[in-house]
Design an enzyme around this catalytic site. Structure first.
Site, PDB file in Angstrom:
ATOM      1  N   HIS A  36       0.831  -1.212   0.000  1.00 36.33           N
ATOM      2  CA  HIS A  36       0.000   0.000   0.000  1.00 36.33           C
ATOM      3  C   HIS A  36       0.867   1.264   0.000  1.00 36.33           C
ATOM      4  O   HIS A  36       0.471   2.291   0.520  1.00 36.33           O
ATOM      5  CB  HIS A  36      -0.941   0.035   1.218  1.00 36.33           C
ATOM      6  CG  HIS A  36      -1.682  -1.244   1.434  1.00 36.33           C
ATOM      7  ND1 HIS A  36      -2.896  -1.526   0.860  1.00 36.33           N
ATOM      8  CD2 HIS A  36      -1.343  -2.361   2.140  1.00 36.33           C
ATOM      9  CE1 HIS A  36      -3.302  -2.738   1.219  1.00 36.33           C
ATOM     10  NE2 HIS A  36      -2.363  -3.268   1.983  1.00 36.33           N
TER      11      HIS A  36
ATOM     12  N   SER B   5      14.727  21.255 -16.339  1.00 31.98           N
ATOM     13  CA  SER B   5      13.541  22.040 -16.654  1.00 31.98           C
ATOM     14  C   SER B   5      13.985  23.373 -17.228  1.00 31.98           C
ATOM     15  O   SER B   5      15.004  23.923 -16.811  1.00 31.98           O
ATOM     16  CB  SER B   5      12.719  22.262 -15.385  1.00 31.98           C
ATOM     17  OG  SER B   5      11.907  23.403 -15.528  1.00 31.98           O
TER      18      SER B   5
ATOM     19  N   LYS C  62      15.624  21.175 -11.181  1.00 33.40           N
ATOM     20  CA  LYS C  62      14.962  19.922 -11.541  1.00 33.40           C
ATOM     21  C   LYS C  62      15.856  18.926 -12.263  1.00 33.40           C
ATOM     22  O   LYS C  62      16.720  19.287 -13.045  1.00 33.40           O
ATOM     23  CB  LYS C  62      13.767  20.234 -12.444  1.00 33.40           C
ATOM     24  CG  LYS C  62      12.706  21.051 -11.740  1.00 33.40           C
ATOM     25  CD  LYS C  62      11.736  20.183 -11.000  1.00 33.40           C
ATOM     26  CE  LYS C  62      10.720  19.684 -11.973  1.00 33.40           C
ATOM     27  NZ  LYS C  62       9.433  19.421 -11.418  1.00 33.40           N
TER      28      LYS C  62
ATOM     29  N   GLU D   3       9.561   8.079 -17.081  1.00 32.88           N
ATOM     30  CA  GLU D   3       8.166   8.507 -17.281  1.00 32.88           C
ATOM     31  C   GLU D   3       7.671   8.095 -18.668  1.00 32.88           C
ATOM     32  O   GLU D   3       6.524   7.688 -18.838  1.00 32.88           O
ATOM     33  CB  GLU D   3       8.050  10.019 -17.104  1.00 32.88           C
ATOM     34  CG  GLU D   3       8.236  10.447 -15.652  1.00 32.88           C
ATOM     35  CD  GLU D   3       8.365  11.962 -15.503  1.00 32.88           C
ATOM     36  OE1 GLU D   3       7.691  12.701 -16.237  1.00 32.88           O
ATOM     37  OE2 GLU D   3       9.160  12.399 -14.655  1.00 32.88           O
TER      38      GLU D   3
END
Ligand code: ARG
Length: 488
Positions: free
Chosen positions: A179, A300, A306, A313
């Site tokens: 979980h 970024s 970043k 992804e």
């Protein structure tokens, strides 16, 4: 409604079509007076994508020509000219010297038309006892078979990278999650080996699909077989198939082999997406378990701090395309009457796109795994909260005090509550406090409350103990990396 512009036949006047070419098709246009509508020239051809199968198409034609000569259906010298000409066509395509013509619709007719230019009349004998229906079924089978072999090698490389990292981190302790909450301590190597197993089953699914796929449709002709005395077993053998088809209608009508292939691809992509998601999570500022290398991250344009895990992804995101390809093909086939229908031309793009996408995703994943930096301190630190050793405490109560597990669970719950109230870890509860919950508890309990002791104790077969992981790496090498000389 506006009338669809119709391409005029040569006799009828000026060629108005967007794509060049003659009016009626040279290879099947015998009974056609007029040429296709302009939009027909866009919807009908497959050459824009089925050119990918040129090697398979030529391989199939060479086998077919050889068989025709062997059976005395065409002259040996014609077969020789055909084979020589086909090899030249292949070279031309290999070298980018081939001019693909949309007017010739597909790879089969492009190759044959060029063969005709090169060798003249004998080219017209190649299509004896064959149809584009068995030809395309053959080409796609050969293409998918080649793709399966390439994916198998790619998955093996991914497994090699995972095993290599697992071995390095056989005793690196991290929280195992259920979980997404800290559940029990595990070793990072053990976690990585879970993906080695998934990839192993994925390879197994591709191998299973390959077995059922490996039946030659060549000789089914249009749908009913042929009146020529062909030898489908011979072409099957020449092309590396296990057998020839048993039913000509099935041979040209079904694409279940491509569905099975895409199903295996979709599940592989789903597995990769789970690892990709973990790489994203682990690399985040909140986890800091790993740092992906510069090679697989981007910055970024606005936020200088970043490091985005783009490759992970995208691997996660590309799963949608691969699953989509499976659904697309199933939908194309659903409700199609036997045998060939032009709908089936829509089988190829999903297969090609899914293959390219999957190979990219596997390679990116293997790359990320191979050169990620692992932050052992952060992993260890993450095991300190969340009473991750509660099960170890319960197990101790069972083992040392002979408590039934259910009771031990309850007692441990009370101890967790107590520790929570005091704001300390279980191992920092004073013995006196523990004894208030159960007076039989002894100092000995602290021995099982460290995470190192916890992972070491989980030495059941398939468990997370460092010794197990080292052995499992060895075994995984032997089971999966056979083709690579069993090394990473
Ligand atoms: N381009 C077709 C395909 O991709 C080849 C088979 C065409 N057969 C036919 N009868 N029109 O499936």
């Amino acid at each position: 409604m506006t009338a669809v512009p119709r391409k005029k036949s040569r006799k009828g006047g000026k060629d108005t079509a967007k794509h060049g070419g003659s009016a009626a098709n040279a290879l099947w246009g015998g009974r056609f007076a007029a040429g296709p509508a302009a939009v027909m020239e866009q919807i009908n051809p497959s050459i824009g994508f089925d050119r990918k199968m040129y090697r398979q198409d030529i391989r199939g034609s060479i086998a077919h020509a050889g068989m025709l000569a062997e059976r005395g259906i065409i002259a040996r010298e014609d077969a020789r000219a055909i084979v020589k000409g086909l090899k030249q066509v292949e070279k031309e395509i290999d070298r980018g010297k081939f001019e693909f013509k949309v007017a010739l619709e597909d790879i089969h007719m492009n190759v044959e038309a060029r063969l005709n230019e090169i060798i003249g009349a004998p080219a017209g004998r190649l299509h004896t006892a064959r149809s584009r229906n068995d030809q395309v079924a053959l080409d796609l089978r050969l293409w998918v078979r080649d793709a399966i072999d390439e994916i198998d090698r790619a998955l093996e490389r991914l497994q090699a990278a995972l095993i290599m990292r697992a071995e390095q981190h056989a005793q690196t302790v991290m929280p195992g999650f259920t979980h997404l909450q800290p559940a029990q301590p595990v070793t990072f190597g053990h976690h990585l080996l879970a993906y080695v197993e998934m990839a192993g089953r994925d390879r197994g699914r591709f191998a299973d699909a390959r077995k059922r796929l490996n039946v030659s449709p060549l000789g089914a002709a249009a749908l009913a077989g042929t009146s020529f005395a062909i030898d489908p077993a011979a072409t099957a053998k020449a092309l590396g198939f296990d057998t020839a088809h048993a039913n000509s209608m099935d041979a040209v009508a079904d694409r279940d082999f491509a569905v099975e292939y895409l199903a295996a691809a979709a599940l592989t992509a789903v597995h990769l997406s789970r690892l990709a998601e973990e790489l994203v999570l682990w690399g985040s500022e909140q986890f800091r378990f790993i740092r992906l290398s510069d090679a697989f991250t981007t910055g970024s344009s606005i936020m200088p701090q970043k490091r985005n895990a783009d490759a992970a992804e995208l691997t996660r995101g590309k799963t949608g395309r691969i699953v989509g390809a499976l659904v697309a093909l199933l939908t194309v086939l659903k409700g199609l009457p036997l045998t060939f229908n032009k709908d089936m031309q829509e089988d190829k793009e999903p297969v090609f796109d899914a293959t390219e996408t999957l190979l990219l995703s596997i390679a990116a994943t293997a790359g990320m795994v191979a050169d990620m930096k692992v932050n052992k301190q952060a992993m260890l630190a993450a095991t300190s909260g969340g009473f991750i050793n509660a099960t170890d405490l319960a197990d101790w109560l069972v083992r040392k005090l002979g408590m039934p597990f259910r009771e031990a669970h309850h007692t441990t719950g009370k101890l967790v509550k107590l520790a929570e109230k005091r704001g300390v870890a279980l191992g920092d509860l004073p013995l006196e406090a523990m004894r208030k919950v159960d007076p039989r508890i002894t100092r000995d309990v602290y021995g099982v409350l460290s995470v190192e002791a916890s992972v070491k104790s989980r030495a059941s077969p398939g468990g997370t103990a460092p010794g197990n992981v080292r052995l499992a790496c060895k075994e995984a090498r032997a089971r999966f990396l056979k083709a690579r000389g069993r090394q990473a």
